[in-house]
Design an enzyme around this catalytic site. Structure first.
Site, short mmCIF file in Angstrom:
data_model
loop_
_atom_site.label_atom_id
_atom_site.label_comp_id
_atom_site.label_asym_id
_atom_site.label_seq_id
_atom_site.Cartn_x
_atom_site.Cartn_y
_atom_site.Cartn_z
N HIS A 63 1.56 50.03 50.35
CA HIS A 63 0.47 49.57 51.21
C HIS A 63 0.94 49.64 52.64
O HIS A 63 1.99 49.11 52.98
CB HIS A 63 0.08 48.14 50.84
CG HIS A 63 -1.10 47.66 51.61
ND1 HIS A 63 -2.37 48.00 51.28
CD2 HIS A 63 -1.19 46.90 52.71
CE1 HIS A 63 -3.21 47.45 52.14
NE2 HIS A 63 -2.50 46.79 53.03
N LEU A 70 -7.36 45.22 44.13
CA LEU A 70 -6.79 46.13 45.14
C LEU A 70 -5.91 45.39 46.16
O LEU A 70 -6.29 44.37 46.69
CB LEU A 70 -7.95 46.81 45.88
CG LEU A 70 -7.56 48.00 46.78
CD1 LEU A 70 -7.01 49.15 45.97
CD2 LEU A 70 -8.76 48.42 47.59
N ASP A 71 -4.75 45.95 46.43
CA ASP A 71 -3.82 45.40 47.44
C ASP A 71 -3.34 44.00 47.10
O ASP A 71 -2.88 43.27 47.98
CB ASP A 71 -4.45 45.34 48.85
CG ASP A 71 -4.74 46.72 49.38
OD1 ASP A 71 -4.14 47.68 48.87
OD2 ASP A 71 -5.56 46.83 50.29
N GLU A 72 -3.41 43.61 45.83
CA GLU A 72 -3.04 42.23 45.53
C GLU A 72 -2.05 42.11 44.39
O GLU A 72 -1.80 41.02 43.90
CB GLU A 72 -4.30 41.40 45.21
CG GLU A 72 -5.14 41.06 46.41
CD GLU A 72 -4.48 40.03 47.33
OE1 GLU A 72 -3.50 39.39 46.94
OE2 GLU A 72 -4.97 39.87 48.46
#
Lengths: 285, 285, 285, 285
Positions: free
Chosen positions: D193, D228-230
């Protein structure tokens, strides 16, 4: 597990050989212990095995020791058993610079540094009020010649024995201890060197760093040996500097790195995370 | 401002004295220039004044130069005027290690390093395919004795002149250039030293670092002088290592620091951000 | 140059336009000034020009100001002229945590932080002895409701005016200042946020950091605006943490980063190195 | 010990309980194994015990497994036994950005990253020549709609099974994988990320970082989950930036951090140093 659980830290060193972990973990099981933290390392250089364990157990110390003793004997181990969080009796020597002493005093009061400081000795009186503010007695021991130094070291020897001192910290102490003293307390004296080692040695490393135009300056916490500035390294840090930083600013930047590095080394030592492997240190951080 | 705006970089050095900034900014105003970036420094050590300016201007180069010349003469300035972003002609010398060359090639293709590499010379053929993948011709120049070295250096001199080489980069080039060559191109040759300077010198610093048990390893990009490993430092970086890192792992960690440090130094040089102040460098980053 | 040389710091902001540097350096030449440090920046975002100069000059302040005034008027500049090294009058607000206050007090005494602390206000009495050890009066102003807060803020307004306070530092002050107060002193209040911004907001960021398993924790020093935790960022630092670090250890590690970051921000502000560009800060470090 | 010594890596997870280390070390002794590296951790959050061991042993794999099996069953362990240094079969997905792929390819060839890349899949052809230079086949799979994506994911499923893929790396792959796919391969997909998490989310974090005037930018390598992104964070790094760094320069600086962070995460995973503890990762580095 019963009521009075104690948290132990066990460190051990021996020749590397099969079965060590099984044997020592067997002793721990026999003492109804539960391993909460464990680190080990085998040195290719010296063929020695190093281990540090934290163990919760409700049995009394003697019972625990009785389980460890035969294992330690069988494998030829050097070992120590201590309580996690016990404050190690530490003697600090200072001169005029306050930054390292201030950092240690502040952190031990804040509960971040498990040391007990029964006294601070200075060869100058400058830091007396700082020590006393934190409730630590301060004694001035001026040193103006060889005779003073010998007398001071003899007094130190007595004090260390009487007070049960376990660690001596040179917190920017500007006197050189005698070869005999360094040898006698080898592995028990930590110094902060105001340079990145290997690096600028001798006097005024910040002036040298400035002259050479280095882009990073650093500090090194190391054990004191008879060979000045050459003992086993415990911790090092650096910080970036620029061409526009004056010598005075380098000193100020350097002091931050010094106090941070020394306190870290003392914390690791007091938590029994520092083991000696010849000229190197094993840090179980 | 008219149509064809150019972005200039002007660097100048002279004895420190009042009025420099006013005089030089007057020349820029007279050339209808607009200062977009400016850095200056006065060295207490040498009493010299250093300045780097970026200037947008639509006037032709001659017109600009005509404004600067009388100011430069009056103040005894050494100065250079270049275009921002112009790719500096750079000659890279390599041996077998790929990491530094790979980093430079990748970044110049990605538009992050304003250099043009007309050729790479190696004393071994190992990196030929890497250079050629990036469209850079590669020539092998084996060196097995003093005669080879002299012939190679003579060829280099010719090539540097003919091709208009402005910078020579030793990207882990394992041959030592002659004293004469180093003097001739002083301030034009950048080397990457695989250690933190001051530090372990000579062969195999990573083995020395391991033996000494350091907690940080580093790399130093510096100008090459006749005095091996002692030229003015341009950039340094360190990275933390642990007692459990093997010599092999230290080498691998070290290579990252080396390539990062060398590429940074080359970028600053190519952007004319590196000025010499005796044994030190001024970095206008 | 005559006898009584003063070292000035001049900061100025205006719309970017050609000729600024020439005009301001002309004023400095006319005041027999010598520029010893200079930084400038043009913001692409706001089209504004920022400059900070250090100037040695023997002329009286009025004489200097007389040279600057017409230039400032012509270019529409906001500007300030101060003496380098003058200690800025700073009001510190605290609650119970000692680490930030301790760092600031230690450094201002050591001559590394050019601030003068006429008083420390706390909503708890815990840090009284620390402040007083450094010779700084301490006042307890407990706040248990909205009425207390309003009264306290009114008292603050009076005190700030009477004492000539130039900077307000929230050194882990756990009360939220009113929107009105924040607006009134915008650009004059610095807070330390115990998280890396953008990051964990609200209460107990270290617990959140632990839950999320981050590998770095940080701190942010920023100007206080009416929008909590969202003012322009002045300085940020992070430090590496590991899965084995407990929440308690994260707090301890975080405190180091907090005090270091806050003191750095205060030092830059007091040295007039922090300028505001909309939501961003320009740091002429 | 006999001739054909193998170096094994054993990872295991179970509920924390007394006697685990003794039991597992007993199995190792019975297999004539010698522990060369050992890390363990007990999670206060989940009450689970994690261990990673490296063991030298000359017995065949089946013999070793026979010793471990009954212990694993008794303590309810999840475990894996692998060979140290075996190259893990890794599938890399890319779009147009070269920096992450370049770093991984360079390091696996240099012997610093124990992965085997049987193929690289891209939704654009841009990185074909780079992959092929390192001898890795490259396939273009353009994705212009939902149908493409579903077909691509079905193909991926087949390929992963057929080729025995153990790890999927999204090296700046700009497509979002479906929730089903992410769930199916949970704990097997690593993404980079281009921001420090928690931080700027969604598109163009560097522009957000610039607008907000942050002083550090970073990158986060994490497991991909349906959210997402977690997913659990594996590694993070930051680097210092300044007010004068343009958005373009932030991107360039950010790319260095991204590639370094992703490669580190992949190396740890391939060396079986990454274990999952709920939403957090345990890194036995």
């Amino acid at each position: 597990m019963t009521t009075a659980n104690t948290h132990w830290v066990l460190t051990l060193v021996c020749k590397d050989q099969p079965g060590i972990v099984h044997a020592i973990s067997g002793a721990i099981v026999a003492a109804n212990g539960n391993i909460t933290e464990s680190s080990q390392f085998t040195s290719d250089d010296t063929g020695r095995f190093f281990m540090r364990l934290q163990i919760e157990s409700a049995v009394p110390r003697e019972h625990f020791v009785n389980q460890i003793l035969p294992v330690a004997e069988r494998y030829g181990m050097t070992w120590e058993l201590d309580e996690v969080g016990r404050r190690m009796k530490t003697l600090v020597l200072v001169s005029k610079s306050a930054h390292c002493l201030n950092d240690m005093l502040f952190r031990q009061r804040a509960g971040q540094l498990p040391v007990e400081l029964p006294v601070v000795f200075g060869n100058h009186p400058d830091l007396q009020s700082l020590a006393e503010f934190y409730g630590v007695p301060f004694e001035v021991h001026p040193i103006t010649g060889e005779a003073d130094k010998l007398a001071f070291e003899n007094m130190l020897r007595d004090y260390i024995k009487t007070a049960g001192i376990e660690l001596i910290v040179l917190a920017r102490y500007m006197q050189i201890l005698s070869e005999e003293f360094c040898k006698e307390f080898e592995g028990k004296i930590i110094n902060i060197h105001h340079s990145f080692l290997p690096g600028f040695k001798g006097a005024n490393p910040y002036a040298q760093a400035h002259a050479r135009g280095v882009k990073l300056i650093g500090a090194t916490a190391h054990f004191v040996t008879a060979d000045l500035d050459e003992g086993p390294i415990i911790e090092q840090n650096v910080v970036r500097v620029e061409h526009s930083d004056s010598k005075k600013r380098l000193v100020s930047i350097g002091q931050d790195v010094e106090s941070k590095t020394l306190t870290q080394a003392v914390r690791w030592f007091a938590e029994r995370r520092v083991l000696l492997d010849g000229e190197r240190t094993i840090i179980f951080s």
